[in-house]
Enzyme design. Structure first.
Site, PDB file in Angstrom:
ATOM      1  N   GLU A   1      93.062  -3.603  55.557  1.00  0.00           N
ATOM      2  CA  GLU A   1      93.298  -2.700  56.841  1.00  0.00           C
ATOM      3  C   GLU A   1      94.437  -1.633  56.592  1.00  0.00           C
ATOM      4  O   GLU A   1      95.042  -1.269  57.386  1.00  0.00           O
ATOM      5  CB  GLU A   1      93.540  -3.431  57.962  1.00  0.00           C
TER       6      GLU A   1
ATOM      7  N   GLU B   1      85.112  -8.679  58.223  1.00  0.00           N
ATOM      8  CA  GLU B   1      85.753  -9.126  59.121  1.00  0.00           C
ATOM      9  C   GLU B   1      84.925  -8.808  60.414  1.00  0.00           C
ATOM     10  O   GLU B   1      84.771  -7.797  60.711  1.00  0.00           O
ATOM     11  CB  GLU B   1      87.120  -8.934  59.360  1.00  0.00           C
TER      12      GLU B   1
HETATM   13  C1  BG6 Z   1      92.524  -7.996  61.678  1.00  0.00           C
HETATM   14  C2  BG6 Z   1      92.987  -8.606  60.546  1.00  0.00           C
HETATM   15  O1  BG6 Z   1      93.124  -6.920  62.299  1.00  0.00           O
HETATM   16  O2  BG6 Z   1      91.993  -8.692  62.644  1.00  0.00           O
HETATM   17  C3  BG6 Z   1      93.426  -9.815  60.577  1.00  0.00           C
HETATM   18  O3  BG6 Z   1      92.948  -8.117  59.499  1.00  0.00           O
HETATM   19  C4  BG6 Z   1      93.557 -10.515  62.013  1.00  0.00           C
HETATM   20  O4  BG6 Z   1      94.285 -10.336  59.820  1.00  0.00           O
HETATM   21  C5  BG6 Z   1      92.221 -10.023  62.775  1.00  0.00           C
HETATM   22  O5  BG6 Z   1      93.811 -11.983  62.351  1.00  0.00           O
HETATM   23  C6  BG6 Z   1      91.896 -10.699  64.173  1.00  0.00           C
HETATM   24  O6  BG6 Z   1      93.474  -9.994  65.076  1.00  0.00           O
HETATM   25  P1  BG6 Z   1      94.213 -11.249  65.567  1.00  0.00           P
HETATM   26  O7  BG6 Z   1      95.190 -10.366  66.208  1.00  0.00           O
HETATM   27  O8  BG6 Z   1      93.186 -11.358  66.689  1.00  0.00           O
HETATM   28  O9  BG6 Z   1      94.567 -12.256  64.724  1.00  0.00           O
END
Ligand code: BG6
Length: 473
Positions: A175, A369
């Site tokens: 990211e 993701e």
């Molecule tokens: C993304 C990241 O922003 O979202 C992850 O690459 C992160 O590392 C994921 O865990 C979800 O965000 P959060 O804050 O719910 O863990």
């Protein structure tokens, strides 16, 4: 059925959110190991210190370091074709400056990748996911400083050489575009958004990271000719609040803040609007001879991205200023439902976003993701163990997978899909374990037993993979 037969179904993790064992086998702390629990501690971290007696979730996380065999066996049971995870730079070069890598750290990832390959699971490896050796942040100020380039290059050369027969899919900085919001996560430094030198500092650091990525791409292709190396963008879908042209323009500009990073890394050149952006932000970029040529010669092969939610952009000053989740700013959308953390989910926005990205770059995409962070309750599974009835997660994933299929039908070249936090892990924004994304429940970082339990979504996702997305019921 639209999913290509070699579609990479799987799950995604990150070293600092899942491994624990933060000082084991020669590893030294990384910047992520200084982030405490709670939004305040993580978002306002300005010192990169570890205070005795305080709780730091990454120190234990899900203890994947000691459970990886059991976990990979679970992933294999679900039929994963790939596993995205990251390498902790500080396991390989504990301070970042050593001449020789730490053999014990290298061996851990050898074992992990062998374990994956044993089941036909392709490792998809992020070179750094929201961390760097703490020493590099303390001594040099992270990516603000060009001195990091040779250390990063050395690290990349080491891991490409060591894992060249095992890893064929790589990703640069996780990211990278969140550098503008939270440089302590992926930049190794902090800066106040109101500081006079905010723009100069952020975009100079970004330039160093662009050069570092191009060099990594070059090395990767030289050392592993049959590998693909991509960039990783925090996907930020945004809508104009109204069709008032000013709102539409503000949305375009906001999206460009993100696209700036992919424009540079996918096309290999600074886009034409850079001049106006830098003028507005008061940036005078220091570029060294050879930088631009290197970036132009070695752009990324594919675009990896995360997608969780969308937001709304407005020019109405009274409404501005809410953080609506996943490091994105904007206001709420009255047409969407939201998670317990206020993230508004938007599967159609996911489809539209993929189409937009593909129209813009015409290079393969990889959704690395996606998922729903939710509170799960363990219940008796009547077989002597526990489970979670996570229908809400199944619904979220089903809707997103359907829209992914529609994007493929539209012509998007999508390499794969990895569900975020397939094994419960520490949340990046809150440092909490109660925000769970996984199909496998982990009894907690900190004081937990680290026992694993299969949730209802485990068998559902297994069926999705088995039928190559044909059965989403
Ligand atoms: C993304 C990241 O922003 O979202 C992850 O690459 C992160 O590392 C994921 O865990 C979800 O965000 P959060 O804050 O719910 O863990």
């Amino acid at each position: 059925m639209s999913f290509p037969k070699d579609f990479l179904w799987g799950g995604a993790l990150a070293a600092n959110q899942v491994e624990g064992a933060y000082l084991e086998d020669g590893k030294l702390p990384s910047t992520a190991d200084t982030l405490g629990a709670g939004f305040e501690n993580r978002f306002k971290n300005t010192t990169f210190t570890i205070n005795e007696g305080e709780y730091y979730p990454s120190h234990t996380a899900s203890d994947f370091y000691h459970h990886y065999k059991e976990d990979v066996a679970y992933f294999a049971k679900m039929g994963f074709k790939c596993l995205r995870t990251s390498i902790a730079w500080s396991r390989i070069y504990p301070t970042g400056e050593e001449e020789k890598p730490n053999e014990a750290g290298l061996r851990f990832y050898d074992d992990l990748f062998d374990e994956c390959l044993k089941y036909g699971i392709q490792p998809v490896i992020t070179i750094t996911h929201y961390e760097m050796p703490l020493h590099l942040a303390k001594k040099y100020g992270g990516w603000k400083n060009r001195s990091l380039l040779p250390f990063y290059e050395n690290y990349c050369r080491t891991i490409f050489t060591r894992y060249k027969d095992k890893v064929k899919y790589w990703l640069n900085f996780n990211e990278i575009n969140t550098l503008t919001l939270l440089p302590q996560f992926n930049g190794g430094f902090t800066i106040n958004r109101d500081a006079d030198d905010y723009g100069q500092t952020i975009y100079q650091a970004a330039h160093h990271m662009f050069v570092a990525s191009a060099r990594a791409n070059q090395l990767c292709h030289e050392i592993i000719p049959d590998a693909k190396i991509g960039m990783m963008l925090a996907g930020m879908q945004s809508y104009a609040e109204t069709c008032k042209p000013e709102d539409v323009y503000a949305t375009l500009i906001k999206k460009r803040e993100t696209f700036f990073f992919s424009d540079v890394m996918m096309r290999g050149t600074y886009p034409s609007y850079t001049a106006s952006l830098f003028k507005k932000m008061n940036v005078k970029l220091k570029i060294q001879e050879g930088d631009l040529e290197l970036m132009a010669k070695y752009p990324c092969d594919y675009l990896g991205f995360s997608y969780y939610m969308s937001n709304v952009t407005t020019t109405d000053k009274e409404k501005l200023g809410d953080l609506v989740g996943n490091m994105s700013w904007g206001i709420k959308n009255p047409f969407l439902k939201e998670s317990e953390w206020g993230w508004q989910y938007d599967p159609i926005g996911f489809k539209n976003y993929m189409i937009e990205l593909y129209d813009r770059y015409q290079k393969p995409l990889f959704c690395v993701e996606n998922g729903l962070g939710a509170k799960d309750t363990l219940i008796d599974d009547h077989q002597g163990g526990y489970t979670v009835n996570d229908d809400y997660r199944i619904d979220y994933l089903r809707e997103h997978i359907k829209c992914m299929e529609e994007a493929i039908e539209d012509g998007v070249d999508l390499m794969g899909y990895t569900v975020w936090g397939c094994l419960d892990l520490v949340s990046a924004s809150g440092g909490e374990m109660s925000k769970r994304y996984g199909m496998i429940y982990v009894d907690d970082a900190g004081n937990g037993s680290f026992k694993r339990y299969i949730k209802k979504s485990f068998n559902w996702y297994k069926k999705v993979i088995e039928t190559n997305g044909g059965d989403l019921k």
